[in-house]
Design a protein around this motif. Structure first.
Motif, PDB file in Angstrom:
ATOM      1  N   LEU A  87       0.838  -1.111  -0.007  1.00  0.00           N
ATOM      2  CA  LEU A  87      -0.118  -0.029  -0.079  1.00  0.00           C
ATOM      3  C   LEU A  87       0.951   1.225  -0.038  1.00  0.00           C
ATOM      4  O   LEU A  87       0.638   2.225  -0.642  1.00  0.00           O
ATOM      5  CB  LEU A  87      -1.114  -0.030   1.141  1.00  0.00           C
ATOM      6  N   GLN A  88       2.001   1.383   0.681  1.00  0.00           N
ATOM      7  CA  GLN A  88       2.808   2.329   0.553  1.00  0.00           C
ATOM      8  C   GLN A  88       3.476   2.639  -0.625  1.00  0.00           C
ATOM      9  O   GLN A  88       3.604   3.677  -0.923  1.00  0.00           O
ATOM     10  CB  GLN A  88       4.076   2.109   1.762  1.00  0.00           C
ATOM     11  N   ARG A  89       3.699   1.490  -1.101  1.00  0.00           N
ATOM     12  CA  ARG A  89       4.505   1.512  -2.634  1.00  0.00           C
ATOM     13  C   ARG A  89       3.418   2.162  -3.624  1.00  0.00           C
ATOM     14  O   ARG A  89       3.679   3.030  -4.316  1.00  0.00           O
ATOM     15  CB  ARG A  89       4.741   0.173  -3.043  1.00  0.00           C
ATOM     16  N   LEU A  90       2.086   1.801  -3.391  1.00  0.00           N
ATOM     17  CA  LEU A  90       1.150   2.468  -4.466  1.00  0.00           C
ATOM     18  C   LEU A  90       0.747   3.800  -4.018  1.00  0.00           C
ATOM     19  O   LEU A  90       0.744   4.691  -4.953  1.00  0.00           O
ATOM     20  CB  LEU A  90      -0.174   1.404  -4.116  1.00  0.00           C
ATOM     21  N   ALA A  91       0.907   4.030  -2.720  1.00  0.00           N
ATOM     22  CA  ALA A  91       0.715   5.541  -2.365  1.00  0.00           C
ATOM     23  C   ALA A  91       1.716   6.411  -2.707  1.00  0.00           C
ATOM     24  O   ALA A  91       1.561   7.712  -3.052  1.00  0.00           O
ATOM     25  CB  ALA A  91       0.602   5.828  -0.852  1.00  0.00           C
ATOM     26  N   VAL A  92       2.908   6.151  -2.992  1.00  0.00           N
ATOM     27  CA  VAL A  92       3.990   6.987  -3.592  1.00  0.00           C
ATOM     28  C   VAL A  92       4.276   6.927  -5.209  1.00  0.00           C
ATOM     29  O   VAL A  92       5.045   7.396  -5.576  1.00  0.00           O
ATOM     30  CB  VAL A  92       5.314   6.555  -2.768  1.00  0.00           C
ATOM     31  N   GLY A  93       3.263   6.139  -5.754  1.00  0.00           N
ATOM     32  CA  GLY A  93       3.280   6.151  -7.034  1.00  0.00           C
ATOM     33  C   GLY A  93       3.997   5.040  -7.790  1.00  0.00           C
ATOM     34  O   GLY A  93       4.147   4.971  -9.001  1.00  0.00           O
ATOM     35  N   ASP A  94       4.345   4.072  -6.875  1.00  0.00           N
ATOM     36  CA  ASP A  94       4.824   2.814  -7.536  1.00  0.00           C
ATOM     37  C   ASP A  94       3.720   1.928  -8.359  1.00  0.00           C
ATOM     38  O   ASP A  94       2.410   2.212  -7.978  1.00  0.00           O
ATOM     39  CB  ASP A  94       5.250   1.906  -6.591  1.00  0.00           C
ATOM     40  N   SER A  95       4.142   1.264  -9.443  1.00  0.00           N
ATOM     41  CA  SER A  95       2.926   0.752 -10.300  1.00  0.00           C
ATOM     42  C   SER A  95       2.545  -0.558  -9.821  1.00  0.00           C
ATOM     43  O   SER A  95       3.489  -1.223  -9.131  1.00  0.00           O
ATOM     44  CB  SER A  95       3.582   0.685 -11.776  1.00  0.00           C
ATOM     45  N   LYS A  96       1.550  -1.018 -10.378  1.00  0.00           N
ATOM     46  CA  LYS A  96       0.788  -2.260 -10.065  1.00  0.00           C
ATOM     47  C   LYS A  96       1.756  -3.430 -10.479  1.00  0.00           C
ATOM     48  O   LYS A  96       2.178  -4.378 -10.105  1.00  0.00           O
ATOM     49  CB  LYS A  96      -0.320  -2.457 -10.318  1.00  0.00           C
ATOM     50  N   ILE A  97       2.501  -2.985 -11.858  1.00  0.00           N
ATOM     51  CA  ILE A  97       3.274  -3.953 -12.589  1.00  0.00           C
ATOM     52  C   ILE A  97       4.651  -4.136 -11.746  1.00  0.00           C
ATOM     53  O   ILE A  97       5.025  -5.306 -11.640  1.00  0.00           O
ATOM     54  CB  ILE A  97       4.023  -3.136 -13.854  1.00  0.00           C
ATOM     55  N   ALA A  98       5.133  -3.238 -11.127  1.00  0.00           N
ATOM     56  CA  ALA A  98       6.309  -3.413 -10.255  1.00  0.00           C
ATOM     57  C   ALA A  98       6.156  -4.521  -9.066  1.00  0.00           C
ATOM     58  O   ALA A  98       6.760  -5.109  -8.773  1.00  0.00           O
ATOM     59  CB  ALA A  98       6.674  -1.903  -9.583  1.00  0.00           C
ATOM     60  N   ILE A  99       4.873  -4.063  -8.434  1.00  0.00           N
ATOM     61  CA  ILE A  99       4.517  -4.872  -7.250  1.00  0.00           C
ATOM     62  C   ILE A  99       4.188  -6.294  -7.712  1.00  0.00           C
ATOM     63  O   ILE A  99       4.663  -7.431  -7.234  1.00  0.00           O
ATOM     64  CB  ILE A  99       3.225  -4.166  -6.339  1.00  0.00           C
ATOM     65  N   LEU A 100       3.395  -6.607  -8.729  1.00  0.00           N
ATOM     66  CA  LEU A 100       3.153  -7.845  -9.211  1.00  0.00           C
ATOM     67  C   LEU A 100       4.483  -8.688  -9.712  1.00  0.00           C
ATOM     68  O   LEU A 100       4.677  -9.660  -9.365  1.00  0.00           O
ATOM     69  CB  LEU A 100       2.311  -7.779 -10.384  1.00  0.00           C
ATOM     70  N   GLY A 101       5.336  -7.905 -10.137  1.00  0.00           N
ATOM     71  CA  GLY A 101       6.528  -8.325 -10.689  1.00  0.00           C
ATOM     72  C   GLY A 101       7.414  -8.808  -9.625  1.00  0.00           C
ATOM     73  O   GLY A 101       8.334  -9.762  -9.465  1.00  0.00           O
ATOM     74  N   ASP A 102       7.426  -7.906  -8.644  1.00  0.00           N
ATOM     75  CA  ASP A 102       8.323  -8.271  -7.243  1.00  0.00           C
ATOM     76  C   ASP A 102       7.733  -9.564  -6.703  1.00  0.00           C
ATOM     77  O   ASP A 102       8.537 -10.163  -6.317  1.00  0.00           O
ATOM     78  CB  ASP A 102       8.491  -7.147  -6.569  1.00  0.00           C
ATOM     79  N   LEU A 103       6.473  -9.524  -6.389  1.00  0.00           N
ATOM     80  CA  LEU A 103       5.693 -10.714  -5.986  1.00  0.00           C
ATOM     81  C   LEU A 103       6.163 -11.883  -6.913  1.00  0.00           C
ATOM     82  O   LEU A 103       6.545 -12.949  -6.134  1.00  0.00           O
ATOM     83  CB  LEU A 103       4.243 -10.528  -5.807  1.00  0.00           C
ATOM     84  N   CYS A 104       6.050 -11.859  -8.077  1.00  0.00           N
ATOM     85  CA  CYS A 104       6.219 -13.287  -8.745  1.00  0.00           C
ATOM     86  C   CYS A 104       7.592 -13.759  -8.745  1.00  0.00           C
ATOM     87  O   CYS A 104       8.077 -14.806  -9.058  1.00  0.00           O
ATOM     88  CB  CYS A 104       5.686 -12.991 -10.415  1.00  0.00           C
ATOM     89  N   ALA A 105       8.643 -12.728  -8.632  1.00  0.00           N
ATOM     90  CA  ALA A 105      10.082 -13.153  -8.508  1.00  0.00           C
ATOM     91  C   ALA A 105      10.448 -13.566  -7.147  1.00  0.00           C
ATOM     92  O   ALA A 105      11.596 -14.107  -7.047  1.00  0.00           O
ATOM     93  CB  ALA A 105      10.837 -11.581  -8.780  1.00  0.00           C
TER      94      ALA A 105
END
Length: 192
Positions: A87-105
């Motif tokens: 949620l903090q990553r989303l709040a500072v403007g990080d993309s959903k792509i980044a979060i999904l990619g990091d989770l998948c990795a």
């Protein structure tokens, strides 16, 4: 429990055993296997799916996105720290792509072998935009290239927000009308 109350329970257990014995044996010739065909029949957030489309995740936001991403990619609910971090990553403007990619990795996700079709290339591009100096230039070029699509999305979101605002106003008006009707009915009853 006394002897009298256990008699009906014994009878019920015996009936269940008799009915279970009469059932045909399970068909063990075709073992269930998680295949792509079975994935198609499961809902997008079903924990047994192993293949998803990127679009399955892009239409949800904030808490709902984090919950969906964890349940689909890691096959579990998000832990408090992971939920807050996403949620903090989303709040500072990080993309959903980044979060999904990091989770998948993550090693946890790799153990499940979950695939999100369309994510790998987009995540690699996102990582390119994080390179010092050249990353900012790459990101600006991509934004310029996608400007018409971004403008359409902004107009669509503006319309959706306007509709939500109108719906909220209508809900408030409906509640006010209901309150006034009740008050009018009480007034009429007191005059009688």
């Amino acid at each position: 429990m006394n002897a009298d109350s256990s008699a009906p329970l014994d009878i019920l257990q015996q009936q269940i055993r008799t009915e279970a014995a009469a059932l045909p044996p399970p068909d063990e010739t075709v073992p269930p296997s998680p295949t792509a065909a079975s994935d198609v029949m499961l809902s997008p957030d079903h924990p047994q799916r192993l293949r998803y489309a990127l679009a399955d995740f892009l239409h949800v936001h904030n808490d709902e996105f984090v919950e969906l991403a964890y349940r689909c990619v890691l096959k579990r609910a998000p832990d408090a720290a992971g939920h807050l971090h996403a949620l903090q990553r989303l709040a500072v403007g990080d993309s959903k792509i980044a979060i999904l990619g990091d989770l998948c990795a993550s090693p946890e996700a790799r153990g499940y072998g979950v695939e999100i079709i369309g994510l790998a290339a987009r995540h690699r591009f996102w990582r390119l935009t994080r390179l010092p100096v050249i990353g900012g230039l790459i990101e600006r070029l991509a934004l310029f290239w996608n400007l018409p699509e971004i403008a359409r999305e902004q107009r669509r979101l503006g319309q959706a927000l306007a509709q939500q605002h109108v719906a909220a106003d209508l809900g408030d008006l409906a509640a006010e009308v209901a309150r006034l009707r009740e008050e009018l009915a009480r007034t009429r009853e007191t005059r009688r």
